[in-house]
Every structure is written in structure tokens, then in C-alpha cells.
Design a protein around this motif. Structure first.
Motif, PDB file in Angstrom:
ATOM      1  N   MET A   1      32.175  36.291  61.570  1.00 54.45           N
ATOM      2  CA  MET A   1      33.105  37.129  60.970  1.00 54.45           C
ATOM      3  C   MET A   1      32.987  37.462  59.482  1.00 54.45           C
ATOM      4  O   MET A   1      32.453  36.643  58.677  1.00 54.45           O
ATOM      5  N   ALA A   2      32.803  38.934  59.547  1.00 51.04           N
ATOM      6  CA  ALA A   2      32.279  39.474  58.271  1.00 51.04           C
ATOM      7  C   ALA A   2      33.398  39.648  57.191  1.00 51.04           C
ATOM      8  O   ALA A   2      34.820  39.995  58.032  1.00 51.04           O
ATOM      9  N   VAL A   3      33.549  39.370  56.174  1.00 52.49           N
ATOM     10  CA  VAL A   3      34.637  39.601  55.167  1.00 52.49           C
ATOM     11  C   VAL A   3      34.392  40.891  54.736  1.00 52.49           C
ATOM     12  O   VAL A   3      33.108  41.197  54.039  1.00 52.49           O
ATOM     13  N   GLU A   4      35.520  41.757  54.598  1.00 49.66           N
ATOM     14  CA  GLU A   4      35.600  43.060  54.256  1.00 49.66           C
ATOM     15  C   GLU A   4      35.642  42.951  52.717  1.00 49.66           C
ATOM     16  O   GLU A   4      36.724  42.552  52.000  1.00 49.66           O
ATOM     17  N   ARG A   5      34.893  43.671  51.983  1.00 44.84           N
ATOM     18  CA  ARG A   5      35.176  43.669  50.395  1.00 44.84           C
ATOM     19  C   ARG A   5      35.619  44.990  50.143  1.00 44.84           C
ATOM     20  O   ARG A   5      35.074  46.047  50.412  1.00 44.84           O
ATOM     21  N   PHE A   6      36.322  45.010  48.926  1.00 45.38           N
ATOM     22  CA  PHE A   6      36.935  46.122  48.343  1.00 45.38           C
ATOM     23  C   PHE A   6      36.198  46.475  47.112  1.00 45.38           C
ATOM     24  O   PHE A   6      36.428  45.359  46.355  1.00 45.38           O
ATOM     25  N   ILE A   7      35.864  47.398  46.610  1.00 38.11           N
ATOM     26  CA  ILE A   7      35.788  47.875  45.182  1.00 38.11           C
ATOM     27  C   ILE A   7      37.053  48.241  44.489  1.00 38.11           C
ATOM     28  O   ILE A   7      37.694  49.134  44.837  1.00 38.11           O
ATOM     29  N   VAL A   8      37.106  47.350  43.365  1.00 39.43           N
ATOM     30  CA  VAL A   8      38.385  47.532  42.579  1.00 39.43           C
ATOM     31  C   VAL A   8      37.951  48.269  41.221  1.00 39.43           C
ATOM     32  O   VAL A   8      36.863  47.814  40.388  1.00 39.43           O
ATOM     33  N   ASP A   9      38.654  49.187  41.024  1.00 42.06           N
ATOM     34  CA  ASP A   9      38.294  50.034  39.698  1.00 42.06           C
ATOM     35  C   ASP A   9      39.108  49.241  38.503  1.00 42.06           C
ATOM     36  O   ASP A   9      38.199  49.097  37.654  1.00 42.06           O
ATOM     37  N   ARG A  11      40.732  45.750  37.593  1.00 39.90           N
ATOM     38  CA  ARG A  11      41.391  44.415  38.052  1.00 39.90           C
ATOM     39  C   ARG A  11      42.403  43.955  36.980  1.00 39.90           C
ATOM     40  O   ARG A  11      43.299  42.816  37.742  1.00 39.90           O
ATOM     41  N   THR A  12      42.751  44.679  36.077  1.00 38.45           N
ATOM     42  CA  THR A  12      43.859  44.145  35.455  1.00 38.45           C
ATOM     43  C   THR A  12      45.143  45.181  35.404  1.00 38.45           C
ATOM     44  O   THR A  12      46.085  45.249  34.717  1.00 38.45           O
ATOM     45  N   ALA A  13      44.870  45.723  36.427  1.00 41.25           N
ATOM     46  CA  ALA A  13      46.315  46.919  36.760  1.00 41.25           C
ATOM     47  C   ALA A  13      47.648  46.374  37.022  1.00 41.25           C
ATOM     48  O   ALA A  13      48.684  46.647  36.541  1.00 41.25           O
ATOM     49  N   PHE A  14      47.471  44.927  37.734  1.00 40.95           N
ATOM     50  CA  PHE A  14      48.917  44.451  37.795  1.00 40.95           C
ATOM     51  C   PHE A  14      49.396  43.702  36.873  1.00 40.95           C
ATOM     52  O   PHE A  14      50.430  43.397  36.538  1.00 40.95           O
ATOM     53  N   LEU A  15      48.768  43.638  35.519  1.00 43.43           N
ATOM     54  CA  LEU A  15      49.228  43.209  34.360  1.00 43.43           C
ATOM     55  C   LEU A  15      49.870  44.149  33.458  1.00 43.43           C
ATOM     56  O   LEU A  15      50.709  43.755  32.644  1.00 43.43           O
ATOM     57  N   ARG A  16      49.732  45.262  33.818  1.00 46.58           N
ATOM     58  CA  ARG A  16      50.386  46.365  32.755  1.00 46.58           C
ATOM     59  C   ARG A  16      51.996  46.541  33.271  1.00 46.58           C
ATOM     60  O   ARG A  16      52.559  46.572  34.513  1.00 46.58           O
ATOM     61  N   ARG A  17      52.719  46.360  32.172  1.00 52.12           N
ATOM     62  CA  ARG A  17      54.109  46.731  32.291  1.00 52.12           C
ATOM     63  C   ARG A  17      54.433  48.230  32.118  1.00 52.12           C
ATOM     64  O   ARG A  17      53.804  48.763  31.343  1.00 52.12           O
ATOM     65  N   PRO A  18      55.401  48.632  33.058  1.00 54.55           N
ATOM     66  CA  PRO A  18      56.023  50.157  32.612  1.00 54.55           C
ATOM     67  C   PRO A  18      56.700  50.043  31.375  1.00 54.55           C
ATOM     68  O   PRO A  18      57.277  49.030  30.901  1.00 54.55           O
ATOM     69  N   ASP A  19      56.491  51.342  30.540  1.00 55.25           N
ATOM     70  CA  ASP A  19      57.219  51.282  29.285  1.00 55.25           C
ATOM     71  C   ASP A  19      58.473  52.044  29.271  1.00 55.25           C
ATOM     72  O   ASP A  19      58.602  53.187  29.639  1.00 55.25           O
TER      73      ASP A  19
END
Length: 66
Positions: A1-9, A11-19
Motif C-alpha cells: 500500500m503506497a501512501v499518496e503524497r500531496f504537495i502543499v503550497d 501549510r499555514t493557510a488554515f491559520l488565516r482568519r478572514p478580515d
């Protein structure tokens, strides 16, 4: 079973809060209006909760008396 890897541009995108500037400005304006209404209707004595219009005018009137 191979693990599929994703390239992430970013990593902190989830920390941003909308203004939400408009929400913040409207909330502050609403609090000031509510404060003024409470003091004008007499629900709370101006001795304990002075009106927002009266707060800046007090030091001005004190300085004019000098």
C-alpha cells in the motif's frame, strides 16, 4: 500500500482568519449607540455610566474653566 503524497503550497493557510472590518466597525458603533440609549433613557444613572457624548466633553469643559 503506497501512501499518496500531496504537495502543499502553504501549510499555514488554515491559520488565516478572514478580515471582517465592516462587522467590527458595525459592532463598535452598535455598542456606542446602545451605551448612549441606556444613559439617555435613564436605565443607568449617569453617575455610574456617563454618556459617550459626555465623556469627551468633560475634559474640554474643565480646560475651558481654567
Amino acid at each position: 500500500m503506497a501512501v499518496e503524497r500531496f504537495i502543499v503550497d502553504d501549510r499555514t493557510a488554515f491559520l488565516r482568519r478572514p478580515d471582517y472590518r465592516t462587522v467590527r466597525v458595525l459592532a463598535l458603533a452598535g455598542l456606542v449607540i446602545l451605551w448612549e440609549l441606556i444613559t439617555r433613557t435613564g436605565l443607568v444613572s449617569s453617575l455610574f455610566l456617563p454618556s459617550p457624548i459626555g465623556v469627551p466633553s468633560s475634559p474640554v469643559s474643565m480646560c475651558q474653566r481654567l
